[in-house]
Design an enzyme around this catalytic site. Structure first.
Site: not given
Length: 167
Positions: A48, A140, A152, A156
């Site tokens: 993890d 991305s 998000y 990124k």
């Protein structure tokens, strides 16, 4: 190739996302087996990467087993909450810390921590004359233009900036 991730045969797939049946097994073991089938030597490592101890253990294992680190590819990401409903694309002020922490905890924080842990070994590899190591940070389109939600995109864009600033 040490294939590292949380999805193992013992733990199962660690995503809320529906995966098409024809995709196949999404585990570190399956990935390592694909590397070996292609002519390399794949090593499955369940870990993890949101945990510093796990990151340190992975780098220590590579150091112990290989004595060098040529390429580091950071592509870890956790599935944010509410991915499969409208909450994933909701107004940022309605998502709050839950979305922010999901996106940045693994997708950004662990990338930074892994790069910090791996860099000393990569410097040793470079100094040994065994080639120039490479770090690849997977981002991305969301880092360049609004995609999905604010957290998000910021995450990124931060991965892009991290790669640029570290270089």
């Amino acid at each position: 190739v040490h294939c590292v991730g949380r999805s193992t045969r013992a733990a199962g797939q660690t995503t809320e996302r529906a995966v098409a049946a024809d995709v196949g097994e999404l585990t570190v073991e399956a990935t390592a087996e694909a590397v070996s089938a292609a002519g390399g030597r794949g090593v499955a490592v369940g870990a993890d990467l949101s945990e510093q101890e796990a990151i340190d253990a992975v780098v220590a294992r590579v150091r112990s087993e290989e004595g060098r680190l040529d390429v580091l590819v950071c592509s870890a990401f956790t599935t944010p909450p509410a991915l499969n409903n409208a909450g994933f694309r909701d107004d940022f002020w309605k998502q709050g810390a839950t979305m922010w922490d999901a996106v940045h905890g693994v997708g950004l924080r662990s990338v930074f921590l892994l790069c910090c842990a791996a860099t000393p070994l990569m410097i040793e590899t470079a100094k040994s004359g065994q080639g120039a190591p490479l770090m690849a940070l997977i981002s991305s389109f969301g880092g360049k233009a609004y995609t999905f939600n604010v957290a998000y995109g910021v995450g990124k864009a931060a991965v892009d900036r991290l790669a640029s600033d570290m270089s």
